[in-house]
Scaffold this motif. Structure first.
Motif, PDB file in Angstrom:
ATOM      1  N   ILE A  84       3.723  -6.997  -8.260  1.00 48.58           N
ATOM      2  CA  ILE A  84       2.960  -8.065  -7.601  1.00 48.58           C
ATOM      3  C   ILE A  84       1.766  -7.495  -6.850  1.00 48.58           C
ATOM      4  CG2 ILE A  84       3.062  -9.833  -5.801  1.00 48.58           C
ATOM      5  CD1 ILE A  84       6.014 -10.252  -6.581  1.00 48.58           C
ATOM      6  N   ALA A  85       2.009  -6.411  -6.068  1.00 53.69           N
ATOM      7  CA  ALA A  85       0.932  -5.814  -5.269  1.00 53.69           C
ATOM      8  C   ALA A  85      -0.180  -5.260  -6.154  1.00 53.69           C
ATOM      9  CB  ALA A  85       1.501  -4.710  -4.378  1.00 53.69           C
ATOM     10  N   SER A  86       0.197  -4.558  -7.225  1.00 59.81           N
ATOM     11  CA  SER A  86      -0.817  -3.985  -8.108  1.00 59.81           C
ATOM     12  C   SER A  86      -1.572  -5.076  -8.870  1.00 59.81           C
ATOM     13  CB  SER A  86      -0.168  -3.012  -9.097  1.00 59.81           C
ATOM     14  OG  SER A  86       0.793  -3.669  -9.902  1.00 59.81           O
ATOM     15  N   SER A  87      -0.880  -6.160  -9.209  1.00 58.45           N
ATOM     16  CA  SER A  87      -1.546  -7.267  -9.908  1.00 58.45           C
ATOM     17  C   SER A  87      -2.592  -7.924  -9.014  1.00 58.45           C
ATOM     18  CB  SER A  87      -0.506  -8.310 -10.354  1.00 58.45           C
ATOM     19  OG  SER A  87       0.393  -7.749 -11.286  1.00 58.45           O
ATOM     20  N   LEU A  88      -2.264  -8.106  -7.743  1.00 63.08           N
ATOM     21  CA  LEU A  88      -3.226  -8.671  -6.791  1.00 63.08           C
ATOM     22  C   LEU A  88      -4.432  -7.748  -6.634  1.00 63.08           C
ATOM     23  CD1 LEU A  88      -0.820 -10.052  -4.032  1.00 63.08           C
ATOM     24  CD2 LEU A  88      -2.191 -11.390  -5.639  1.00 63.08           C
ATOM     25  N   GLN A  89      -4.132  -6.446  -6.536  1.00 62.93           N
ATOM     26  CA  GLN A  89      -5.222  -5.486  -6.378  1.00 62.93           C
ATOM     27  C   GLN A  89      -6.132  -5.479  -7.605  1.00 62.93           C
ATOM     28  OE1 GLN A  89      -4.207  -1.276  -6.206  1.00 62.93           O
ATOM     29  NE2 GLN A  89      -5.538  -1.028  -4.448  1.00 62.93           N
ATOM     30  N   ARG A  90      -5.542  -5.552  -8.793  1.00 60.47           N
ATOM     31  CA  ARG A  90      -6.338  -5.584 -10.023  1.00 60.47           C
ATOM     32  C   ARG A  90      -7.208  -6.841 -10.088  1.00 60.47           C
ATOM     33  NH1 ARG A  90      -4.855  -2.697 -14.545  1.00 60.47           N
ATOM     34  NH2 ARG A  90      -5.072  -4.522 -15.883  1.00 60.47           N
ATOM     35  N   ARG A  91      -6.639  -7.957  -9.607  1.00 64.38           N
ATOM     36  CA  ARG A  91      -7.398  -9.206  -9.643  1.00 64.38           C
ATOM     37  C   ARG A  91      -8.566  -9.143  -8.669  1.00 64.38           C
ATOM     38  NH1 ARG A  91      -4.156 -14.751  -9.411  1.00 64.38           N
ATOM     39  NH2 ARG A  91      -3.498 -13.836 -11.406  1.00 64.38           N
ATOM     40  N   ILE A  92      -8.307  -8.571  -7.473  1.00 69.62           N
ATOM     41  CA  ILE A  92      -9.385  -8.476  -6.468  1.00 69.62           C
ATOM     42  C   ILE A  92     -10.505  -7.573  -6.960  1.00 69.62           C
ATOM     43  CG2 ILE A  92      -9.928  -7.591  -4.165  1.00 69.62           C
ATOM     44  CD1 ILE A  92      -7.118  -8.471  -3.305  1.00 69.62           C
ATOM     45  N   LYS A  93     -10.120  -6.447  -7.586  1.00 67.76           N
ATOM     46  CA  LYS A  93     -11.122  -5.489  -8.056  1.00 67.76           C
ATOM     47  C   LYS A  93     -11.630  -5.822  -9.457  1.00 67.76           C
ATOM     48  CE  LYS A  93      -9.671  -1.545  -5.280  1.00 67.76           C
ATOM     49  NZ  LYS A  93      -9.319  -0.102  -5.277  1.00 67.76           N
TER      50      LYS A  93
END
Length: 328
Positions: A84-93
Protein backbone atom coordinates in the motif's frame (compact mmCIF):
# COMPACT_ATOMS: atom_id res chain seq x y z
CA UNK A 1 17.51 -21.25 22.12
CA UNK A 2 14.97 -18.89 23.70
CA UNK A 3 17.70 -16.35 24.53
CA UNK A 4 19.11 -16.53 20.99
CA UNK A 5 15.62 -16.05 19.53
CA UNK A 6 15.06 -13.06 21.82
CA UNK A 7 18.32 -11.43 20.71
CA UNK A 8 17.46 -12.14 17.07
CA UNK A 9 14.03 -10.51 17.45
CA UNK A 10 15.56 -7.49 19.20
CA UNK A 11 18.04 -7.05 16.35
CA UNK A 12 15.25 -7.34 13.76
CA UNK A 13 13.26 -4.60 15.54
CA UNK A 14 16.28 -2.29 15.91
CA UNK A 15 17.28 -2.80 12.27
CA UNK A 16 13.75 -2.02 11.08
CA UNK A 17 13.77 1.19 13.12
CA UNK A 18 17.15 2.15 11.67
CA UNK A 19 16.17 1.16 8.14
CA UNK A 20 12.90 3.05 8.29
CA UNK A 21 14.48 6.15 9.82
CA UNK A 22 17.33 6.36 7.32
CA UNK A 23 14.99 5.62 4.40
CA UNK A 24 12.84 8.60 5.43
CA UNK A 25 15.91 10.85 5.60
CA UNK A 26 17.14 9.65 2.19
CA UNK A 27 13.75 10.36 0.60
CA UNK A 28 13.50 13.73 2.31
CA UNK A 29 16.95 14.76 1.09
CA UNK A 30 16.35 13.19 -2.36
CA UNK A 31 19.39 10.95 -2.14
CA UNK A 32 19.60 8.55 -5.07
CA UNK A 33 23.05 7.03 -4.43
CA UNK A 34 23.10 3.39 -3.25
CA UNK A 35 23.74 2.65 0.41
CA UNK A 36 27.26 1.82 1.60
CA UNK A 37 28.50 -1.78 1.27
CA UNK A 38 28.43 -2.21 5.05
CA UNK A 39 24.64 -1.96 4.90
CA UNK A 40 24.48 -5.26 3.02
CA UNK A 41 26.18 -7.07 5.92
CA UNK A 42 23.69 -5.73 8.47
CA UNK A 43 20.84 -6.53 6.09
CA UNK A 44 22.13 -10.10 5.89
CA UNK A 45 22.12 -10.30 9.70
CA UNK A 46 18.56 -8.96 9.57
CA UNK A 47 17.48 -11.89 7.35
CA UNK A 48 19.34 -14.35 9.62
CA UNK A 49 17.57 -12.87 12.65
CA UNK A 50 14.17 -13.39 11.03
CA UNK A 51 15.04 -17.01 10.19
CA UNK A 52 16.27 -17.75 13.73
CA UNK A 53 13.13 -16.31 15.32
CA UNK A 54 10.86 -18.12 12.85
CA UNK A 55 12.59 -21.47 13.50
CA UNK A 56 12.34 -20.98 17.27
CA UNK A 57 8.68 -19.97 17.00
CA UNK A 58 7.87 -23.05 14.93
CA UNK A 59 9.77 -25.28 17.35
CA UNK A 60 8.24 -23.86 20.54
CA UNK A 61 4.63 -23.60 19.41
CA UNK A 62 2.82 -26.89 20.24
CA UNK A 63 0.71 -26.84 17.07
CA UNK A 64 2.90 -26.47 14.00
CA UNK A 65 -0.12 -25.42 11.91
CA UNK A 66 -0.85 -22.63 14.40
CA UNK A 67 2.78 -21.48 14.25
CA UNK A 68 2.80 -21.44 10.46
CA UNK A 69 -0.51 -19.56 10.41
CA UNK A 70 0.83 -16.86 12.76
CA UNK A 71 4.01 -16.44 10.71
CA UNK A 72 1.89 -16.24 7.56
CA UNK A 73 -0.27 -13.56 9.24
CA UNK A 74 2.86 -11.57 10.16
CA UNK A 75 4.11 -11.74 6.56
CA UNK A 76 0.65 -10.82 5.25
CA UNK A 77 0.51 -7.66 7.41
CA UNK A 78 4.09 -6.56 6.62
CA UNK A 79 3.75 -7.09 2.87
CA UNK A 80 0.31 -5.46 2.76
CA UNK A 81 1.69 -2.34 4.48
CA UNK A 82 4.65 -2.24 2.10
CA UNK A 83 2.42 -2.78 -0.94
CA UNK A 84 0.00 0.00 0.00
CA UNK A 85 2.75 2.46 1.00
CA UNK A 86 4.83 1.83 -2.13
CA UNK A 87 1.74 2.08 -4.35
CA UNK A 88 0.89 5.49 -2.89
CA UNK A 89 4.47 6.63 -3.35
CA UNK A 90 4.49 5.44 -6.97
CA UNK A 91 1.24 7.28 -7.63
CA UNK A 92 2.54 10.51 -6.08
CA UNK A 93 5.78 10.34 -8.05
CA UNK A 94 3.94 9.11 -11.16
CA UNK A 95 6.38 6.23 -11.72
CA UNK A 96 6.03 5.04 -15.35
CA UNK A 97 8.11 1.85 -14.97
CA UNK A 98 6.88 -1.51 -13.75
CA UNK A 99 7.88 -3.01 -10.43
CA UNK A 100 11.02 -5.16 -10.39
CA UNK A 101 10.85 -8.93 -10.79
CA UNK A 102 11.57 -9.58 -7.09
CA UNK A 103 8.22 -7.99 -6.25
CA UNK A 104 6.45 -10.81 -8.11
CA UNK A 105 8.26 -13.40 -5.95
CA UNK A 106 7.12 -11.69 -2.76
CA UNK A 107 3.63 -11.39 -4.23
CA UNK A 108 3.55 -15.18 -4.66
CA UNK A 109 4.57 -15.58 -1.01
CA UNK A 110 1.79 -13.14 -0.13
CA UNK A 111 -0.79 -15.36 -1.87
CA UNK A 112 0.69 -18.43 -0.14
CA UNK A 113 0.39 -16.66 3.24
CA UNK A 114 -3.33 -16.11 2.60
CA UNK A 115 -3.77 -19.82 1.80
CA UNK A 116 -1.90 -20.82 4.98
CA UNK A 117 -4.06 -18.52 7.12
CA UNK A 118 -7.25 -19.98 5.64
CA UNK A 119 -5.92 -23.52 6.22
CA UNK A 120 -5.06 -22.65 9.83
CA UNK A 121 -8.50 -21.13 10.39
CA UNK A 122 -10.28 -24.17 8.92
CA UNK A 123 -8.14 -26.50 11.04
CA UNK A 124 -9.04 -24.58 14.20
CA UNK A 125 -12.81 -24.68 13.62
CA UNK A 126 -13.39 -28.17 15.03
CA UNK A 127 -11.51 -27.24 18.23
CA UNK A 128 -13.55 -24.10 18.72
CA UNK A 129 -17.05 -25.27 17.82
CA UNK A 130 -17.26 -29.05 18.27
CA UNK A 131 -19.60 -30.16 21.04
CA UNK A 132 -18.36 -33.76 21.20
CA UNK A 133 -14.96 -35.33 21.73
CA UNK A 134 -12.39 -34.21 19.11
CA UNK A 135 -11.96 -36.45 16.09
CA UNK A 136 -8.79 -38.54 15.90
CA UNK A 137 -6.41 -37.50 13.15
CA UNK A 138 -4.13 -39.88 11.26
CA UNK A 139 -1.29 -38.83 13.55
CA UNK A 140 -3.37 -39.43 16.67
CA UNK A 141 -4.42 -42.87 15.47
CA UNK A 142 -0.91 -44.07 16.35
CA UNK A 143 -1.25 -42.63 19.86
CA UNK A 144 -2.71 -45.30 22.19
CA UNK A 145 -3.77 -42.61 24.70
CA UNK A 146 -5.51 -40.19 22.32
CA UNK A 147 -9.00 -39.47 23.69
CA UNK A 148 -8.72 -42.75 25.57
CA UNK A 149 -9.93 -41.57 28.97
CA UNK A 150 -13.60 -41.18 29.85
CA UNK A 151 -15.31 -40.54 33.19
CA UNK A 152 -15.21 -44.23 34.14
CA UNK A 153 -11.48 -44.75 33.50
CA UNK A 154 -9.66 -45.82 36.66
CA UNK A 155 -6.90 -43.50 37.86
CA UNK A 156 -4.51 -46.45 38.16
CA UNK A 157 -4.94 -47.00 34.41
CA UNK A 158 -4.01 -43.38 33.69
CA UNK A 159 -1.04 -43.62 36.07
CA UNK A 160 0.14 -46.76 34.28
CA UNK A 161 0.02 -44.96 30.94
CA UNK A 162 2.04 -42.09 32.42
CA UNK A 163 4.68 -44.54 33.66
CA UNK A 164 4.85 -46.19 30.24
CA UNK A 165 5.50 -42.76 28.72
CA UNK A 166 7.86 -41.13 31.21
CA UNK A 167 9.57 -43.78 33.35
CA UNK A 168 13.36 -43.61 33.04
CA UNK A 169 13.10 -41.27 30.04
CA UNK A 170 13.84 -37.55 29.59
CA UNK A 171 10.80 -35.31 29.25
CA UNK A 172 9.60 -34.68 25.72
CA UNK A 173 6.87 -32.09 25.22
CA UNK A 174 5.49 -34.03 22.21
CA UNK A 175 4.63 -37.13 24.20
CA UNK A 176 1.67 -39.50 23.85
CA UNK A 177 0.44 -39.22 27.42
CA UNK A 178 0.06 -35.41 27.54
CA UNK A 179 -1.39 -35.39 24.03
CA UNK A 180 -3.97 -38.05 24.90
CA UNK A 181 -4.93 -36.45 28.22
CA UNK A 182 -5.34 -33.04 26.58
CA UNK A 183 -7.68 -34.51 23.96
CA UNK A 184 -9.71 -36.20 26.67
CA UNK A 185 -9.97 -32.88 28.56
CA UNK A 186 -11.05 -30.90 25.47
CA UNK A 187 -14.68 -31.95 25.98
CA UNK A 188 -14.64 -30.84 29.63
CA UNK A 189 -13.12 -27.46 28.76
CA UNK A 190 -15.83 -26.80 26.16
CA UNK A 191 -18.75 -28.03 28.23
CA UNK A 192 -17.80 -25.78 31.16
CA UNK A 193 -16.78 -22.77 29.03
CA UNK A 194 -13.30 -22.70 30.56
CA UNK A 195 -11.29 -20.04 28.66
CA UNK A 196 -8.06 -20.84 26.83
CA UNK A 197 -6.14 -18.71 29.33
CA UNK A 198 -7.01 -21.24 32.06
CA UNK A 199 -6.79 -24.45 30.03
CA UNK A 200 -3.18 -25.20 31.05
CA UNK A 201 -3.91 -24.49 34.71
CA UNK A 202 -6.99 -26.74 34.51
CA UNK A 203 -4.85 -29.49 32.97
CA UNK A 204 -2.29 -29.10 35.77
CA UNK A 205 -5.12 -29.35 38.31
CA UNK A 206 -6.35 -32.62 36.78
CA UNK A 207 -2.80 -34.04 36.75
CA UNK A 208 -2.43 -33.11 40.42
CA UNK A 209 -5.70 -34.81 41.33
CA UNK A 210 -4.78 -37.95 39.36
CA UNK A 211 -1.85 -38.56 41.71
CA UNK A 212 -3.42 -37.39 44.98
CA UNK A 213 -6.79 -39.18 44.73
CA UNK A 214 -7.05 -42.96 45.45
CA UNK A 215 -5.85 -44.99 42.46
CA UNK A 216 -9.07 -47.03 42.43
CA UNK A 217 -11.12 -43.86 41.93
CA UNK A 218 -12.43 -43.02 38.46
CA UNK A 219 -11.41 -40.15 36.21
CA UNK A 220 -14.62 -38.22 36.91
CA UNK A 221 -13.40 -37.45 40.48
CA UNK A 222 -10.43 -35.26 39.40
CA UNK A 223 -12.60 -33.70 36.69
CA UNK A 224 -15.37 -32.75 39.13
CA UNK A 225 -12.84 -31.38 41.63
CA UNK A 226 -11.14 -29.14 39.07
CA UNK A 227 -14.42 -27.96 37.52
CA UNK A 228 -15.57 -27.06 41.03
CA UNK A 229 -12.35 -25.09 41.62
CA UNK A 230 -13.01 -23.18 38.40
CA UNK A 231 -16.67 -22.50 39.22
CA UNK A 232 -15.79 -21.25 42.71
CA UNK A 233 -13.10 -18.91 41.38
CA UNK A 234 -10.27 -20.76 43.15
CA UNK A 235 -8.59 -21.75 39.89
CA UNK A 236 -8.33 -18.12 38.81
CA UNK A 237 -6.28 -17.40 41.96
CA UNK A 238 -4.19 -20.58 42.15
CA UNK A 239 -1.37 -21.91 39.99
CA UNK A 240 -1.55 -25.70 40.20
CA UNK A 241 1.47 -28.00 40.16
CA UNK A 242 1.67 -30.86 37.67
CA UNK A 243 3.43 -33.81 39.39
CA UNK A 244 2.94 -36.39 36.62
CA UNK A 245 6.52 -36.64 35.32
CA UNK A 246 8.06 -37.00 38.77
CA UNK A 247 5.39 -39.42 40.02
CA UNK A 248 5.60 -41.55 36.86
CA UNK A 249 9.31 -42.08 37.57
CA UNK A 250 8.74 -43.76 40.93
CA UNK A 251 9.33 -47.50 41.06
CA UNK A 252 6.63 -49.32 43.01
CA UNK A 253 8.73 -52.00 44.73
CA UNK A 254 11.32 -49.78 46.44
CA UNK A 255 9.81 -46.31 45.80
CA UNK A 256 13.03 -45.13 44.14
CA UNK A 257 12.79 -42.38 41.54
CA UNK A 258 14.49 -43.17 38.21
CA UNK A 259 14.84 -39.52 37.18
CA UNK A 260 16.62 -38.56 40.42
CA UNK A 261 18.80 -41.69 40.34
CA UNK A 262 19.93 -40.88 36.79
CA UNK A 263 20.75 -37.33 37.88
CA UNK A 264 22.79 -38.58 40.86
CA UNK A 265 24.70 -41.13 38.77
CA UNK A 266 25.82 -38.45 36.29
CA UNK A 267 27.53 -36.64 39.21
CA UNK A 268 29.14 -39.70 40.83
CA UNK A 269 32.78 -40.81 40.75
CA UNK A 270 31.77 -44.47 40.28
CA UNK A 271 28.31 -44.86 38.76
CA UNK A 272 28.28 -48.64 39.21
CA UNK A 273 28.69 -48.25 42.97
CA UNK A 274 25.27 -46.63 43.37
CA UNK A 275 22.97 -48.51 45.74
CA UNK A 276 19.54 -47.19 46.64
CA UNK A 277 18.67 -47.24 50.35
CA UNK A 278 15.38 -45.38 50.74
CA UNK A 279 13.32 -42.59 49.24
CA UNK A 280 10.53 -40.40 50.54
CA UNK A 281 8.63 -37.69 48.74
CA UNK A 282 6.01 -34.99 49.16
CA UNK A 283 3.81 -33.31 46.56
CA UNK A 284 3.69 -29.66 47.54
CA UNK A 285 1.08 -27.31 46.11
CA UNK A 286 1.18 -24.29 48.41
CA UNK A 287 1.85 -20.64 47.64
CA UNK A 288 5.48 -21.00 48.80
CA UNK A 289 6.34 -24.56 47.66
CA UNK A 290 5.27 -26.18 44.41
CA UNK A 291 6.53 -29.40 42.91
CA UNK A 292 7.47 -32.93 43.91
CA UNK A 293 10.12 -32.83 46.66
CA UNK A 294 12.18 -36.02 47.02
CA UNK A 295 14.56 -37.07 49.81
CA UNK A 296 16.79 -40.00 48.79
CA UNK A 297 19.44 -41.94 50.74
CA UNK A 298 21.95 -44.05 48.79
CA UNK A 299 25.38 -45.69 49.02
CA UNK A 300 28.35 -44.89 46.79
CA UNK A 301 32.12 -45.16 46.66
CA UNK A 302 34.03 -41.93 47.16
CA UNK A 303 37.39 -40.90 45.67
CA UNK A 304 39.14 -42.98 48.36
CA UNK A 305 37.17 -46.05 47.21
CA UNK A 306 35.29 -46.10 50.50
CA UNK A 307 31.59 -46.94 50.60
CA UNK A 308 29.71 -44.03 52.14
CA UNK A 309 26.08 -43.13 52.72
CA UNK A 310 24.91 -39.99 50.94
CA UNK A 311 21.70 -37.96 50.90
CA UNK A 312 20.07 -35.71 48.33
CA UNK A 313 17.00 -33.51 48.64
CA UNK A 314 15.67 -32.25 45.33
CA UNK A 315 12.64 -30.89 43.51
CA UNK A 316 11.43 -32.23 40.16
CA UNK A 317 9.11 -30.03 38.09
CA UNK A 318 6.56 -30.99 35.41
CA UNK A 319 9.22 -30.88 32.64
CA UNK A 320 11.65 -33.15 34.50
CA UNK A 321 13.98 -30.33 35.59
CA UNK A 322 15.77 -31.25 38.83
CA UNK A 323 16.77 -28.60 41.36
CA UNK A 324 19.02 -29.85 44.18
CA UNK A 325 18.04 -28.20 47.47
CA UNK A 326 20.44 -30.11 49.74
CA UNK A 327 23.15 -32.72 49.22
CA UNK A 328 25.70 -34.38 51.51
Amino acid sequence: MEAVAGIALLYVILFLLYWGGTAYIRVDRERTMPRKKGFRFFFFLFIVGIVIFAVWFLYETPSKMTAISFLALAYFVVFAIFWIASSLQRRIKKCPYKRSSWFNAFMILFVISIALMIAGLVKSLPDNYATSMPTISEKDSTNPYASKYDDATLLKTIRKDARNTFYNKPYNKDNKFDDGLNKSLARILKQNNIPDSLSQNFTNCVNYEIWTKPEDATFDLPLKTCVSDYSSGLMQKTKYVNPTYAMANFKKDDESNAALINYVKTHMNAKTSFEHVKTSYQIEDTNTKKGVFINMTYRQRNVLNETVISHIYAKIDDKGKIVVLDKN
